[in-house]
Design a protein around this motif. Structure first.
Motif, mmCIF file in Angstrom:
data_model
loop_
_atom_site.group_PDB
_atom_site.id
_atom_site.type_symbol
_atom_site.label_atom_id
_atom_site.label_comp_id
_atom_site.label_asym_id
_atom_site.label_seq_id
_atom_site.Cartn_x
_atom_site.Cartn_y
_atom_site.Cartn_z
ATOM 1 N N GLU A 51 0.855 -1.190 0.000
ATOM 2 C CA GLU A 51 0.000 0.000 0.000
ATOM 3 C C GLU A 51 0.887 1.234 0.000
ATOM 4 O O GLU A 51 1.679 1.431 0.927
ATOM 5 C CB GLU A 51 -0.907 0.009 1.235
ATOM 6 C CG GLU A 51 -1.820 1.220 1.316
ATOM 7 C CD GLU A 51 -2.632 1.275 2.604
ATOM 8 O OE1 GLU A 51 -3.759 1.795 2.559
ATOM 9 O OE2 GLU A 51 -2.139 0.797 3.652
ATOM 10 N N THR A 54 -0.285 5.195 3.243
ATOM 11 C CA THR A 54 -1.010 4.635 4.394
ATOM 12 C C THR A 54 -2.094 5.573 4.878
ATOM 13 O O THR A 54 -3.180 5.140 5.262
ATOM 14 C CB THR A 54 -0.037 4.368 5.566
ATOM 15 O OG1 THR A 54 1.126 3.714 5.084
ATOM 16 C CG2 THR A 54 -0.696 3.570 6.666
ATOM 17 N N GLY A 57 -4.586 4.847 7.913
ATOM 18 C CA GLY A 57 -4.729 3.402 8.018
ATOM 19 C C GLY A 57 -6.104 2.856 7.704
ATOM 20 O O GLY A 57 -6.365 1.685 7.972
ATOM 21 N N THR A 60 -5.604 0.406 4.927
ATOM 22 C CA THR A 60 -4.870 -0.693 5.565
ATOM 23 C C THR A 60 -5.835 -1.632 6.268
ATOM 24 O O THR A 60 -5.705 -2.864 6.174
ATOM 25 C CB THR A 60 -3.865 -0.118 6.582
ATOM 26 O OG1 THR A 60 -3.137 0.954 5.993
ATOM 27 C CG2 THR A 60 -2.898 -1.188 7.061
ATOM 28 N N LEU A 73 1.501 -7.514 4.475
ATOM 29 C CA LEU A 73 1.240 -6.180 3.934
ATOM 30 C C LEU A 73 2.368 -5.240 4.320
ATOM 31 O O LEU A 73 2.705 -5.115 5.502
ATOM 32 C CB LEU A 73 -0.090 -5.652 4.473
ATOM 33 C CG LEU A 73 -0.422 -4.171 4.236
ATOM 34 C CD1 LEU A 73 -0.540 -3.856 2.758
ATOM 35 C CD2 LEU A 73 -1.707 -3.776 4.966
ATOM 36 N N ASP A 74 2.966 -4.585 3.319
ATOM 37 C CA ASP A 74 3.875 -3.465 3.538
ATOM 38 C C ASP A 74 3.109 -2.199 3.199
ATOM 39 O O ASP A 74 2.492 -2.112 2.124
ATOM 40 C CB ASP A 74 5.105 -3.555 2.623
ATOM 41 C CG ASP A 74 6.025 -4.710 2.988
ATOM 42 O OD1 ASP A 74 5.990 -5.167 4.143
ATOM 43 O OD2 ASP A 74 6.792 -5.148 2.099
ATOM 44 N N THR A 75 3.129 -1.219 4.092
ATOM 45 C CA THR A 75 2.417 0.037 3.839
ATOM 46 C C THR A 75 3.317 1.192 4.241
ATOM 47 O O THR A 75 4.055 1.099 5.225
ATOM 48 C CB THR A 75 1.063 0.082 4.568
ATOM 49 O OG1 THR A 75 0.378 1.305 4.232
ATOM 50 C CG2 THR A 75 1.205 -0.028 6.072
ATOM 51 N N ASP A 77 4.090 5.709 4.227
ATOM 52 C CA ASP A 77 3.651 7.097 4.108
ATOM 53 C C ASP A 77 4.766 7.962 4.682
ATOM 54 O O ASP A 77 5.626 7.473 5.420
ATOM 55 C CB ASP A 77 2.344 7.320 4.888
ATOM 56 C CG ASP A 77 1.513 8.471 4.332
ATOM 57 O OD1 ASP A 77 0.371 8.241 3.914
ATOM 58 O OD2 ASP A 77 2.017 9.616 4.314
ATOM 59 N N VAL A 96 1.351 -6.915 9.186
ATOM 60 C CA VAL A 96 1.598 -5.616 8.546
ATOM 61 C C VAL A 96 2.919 -5.024 9.022
ATOM 62 O O VAL A 96 3.273 -5.122 10.196
ATOM 63 C CB VAL A 96 0.432 -4.629 8.801
ATOM 64 C CG1 VAL A 96 0.269 -4.321 10.273
ATOM 65 C CG2 VAL A 96 0.610 -3.345 8.006
ATOM 66 N N ILE A 98 4.766 -1.246 8.777
ATOM 67 C CA ILE A 98 4.511 0.154 8.449
ATOM 68 C C ILE A 98 5.843 0.881 8.306
ATOM 69 O O ILE A 98 6.683 0.826 9.207
ATOM 70 C CB ILE A 98 3.639 0.825 9.533
ATOM 71 C CG1 ILE A 98 2.284 0.111 9.640
ATOM 72 C CG2 ILE A 98 3.448 2.311 9.233
ATOM 73 C CD1 ILE A 98 1.415 0.590 10.801
#
Length: 199
Positions: A51, A54, A57, A60, A73-75, A77, A96, A98
Motif C-alpha cells: 500500500e 497509508t 490506516g 490498511t 502487507l507493507d504500507t 507514508d 503488517v 509500516i
C-alpha cells in the motif's frame, strides 16, 4: 441490510475514522474502494501486498480484513501524524509492516533490489501513481493487481482541479498504452478507480 454491511466493516475502522476526523485528514479510503480492496486481498491467499499512501490506516484496515493469516502487507507514508493513527491501530497485527518513508525514494530502492514482488499494489498517493509509476508496476507479479484510486476527485493540497485532471488523463493514457496487462476501468465509480492485472 444496513446492519449486515456495518458488521462487515473492519473492527478498527470506526476508531480510525474518529481519530482521522480529529486531525483533519480528508483523504481516507472510501468505503466502496475499501470493499474492493478487501475482495482483491482475499483473492490472494498467502499474498504479498503493498500500500502506497497509508494515511491514517483506513485502507490498511480494509486490506487486512481481506487477508488470510499467511498474507503480508507493507504500507508506507511520509506523514508522521497520519502514521501515528495507523500505528496505534495496526502495529499489533503481525501481518503488517509500516514504513515512514518518502514513497518515491522507497520505490526507487525497492524496484532495484532482488526481493520478491507483490500480488497487489494499491497506489493511493502520488509516488506509484503520478510519479515512479514504472517502479510501482515493476513490483507487481504475474497475476497480480495494480489498483489506483482518486481519479475522479480532487486530492487535498492539489494546486488546481485542472492540474489534477491533466495528471489523471496522462496517467490513464500511460496505463492504457502498456502491453501485458488486463484493465478494469471503474472511472465513474466511487472516487474513480482503475484496476490492472499483470498477464
Amino acid at each position: 441490510m444496513a446492519a449486515t454491511q456495518t458488521s462487515r466493516r473492519p473492527a478498527t475502522l470506526e476508531a480510525i475514522e474518529h481519530e482521522t476526523e480529529g486531525i483533519g485528514f480528508g483523504m481516507s479510503c472510501e468505503e466502496a474502494v475499501g470493499q474492493l480492496l478487501r475482495a482483491l486481498a482475499a483473492a490472494k491467499p498467502g499474498g504479498r501486498i503493498l500500500e502506497l499512501g497509508t494515511g491514517t490506516g483506513a485502507g490498511t484496515a480494509w486490506l487486512l480484513a481481506g487477508m488470510d493469516g499467511q498474507a503480508r502487507l507493507d504500507t508506507l507514508d511520509n506523514d508522521p501524524e497520519c502514521l501515528g493513527v495507523a500505528r496505534r491501530h495496526h502495529t499489533p497485527d503481525p501481518r503488517v509492516t509500516i514504513f515512514e518513508a518518502d514513497g518515491g525514494e522507497w520505490l526507487s530502492a525497492r524496484a532495484t533490489d532482488d526481493g520478491p514482488g507483490y500480488d497487489l499494489v494499491f497506489a493511493d498517493t502520488r509516488p506509484g501513481k503520478f510519479t515512479h509509476l514504472d517502479e510501482a508496476l515493476s513490483l507487481v507479479d504475474r497475476g497480480g493487481f495494480y489498483v489506483v484510486d482518486d481519479l475522479a476527485r480532487q486530492p487535498s493540497g492539489a494546486s488546481a482541479p485542472e492540474d489534477h485532471c491533466l495528471a489523471v488523463e496522462a496517467l490513464i493514457e500511460n496505463l492504457e498504452s502498456r502491453t501485458g496487462w488486463e484493465r478494469l476501468p471503474l472511472l465513474g465509480w466511487s472516487c474513480g478507480v482503475l484496476v490492472m492485472v499483470r498477464k
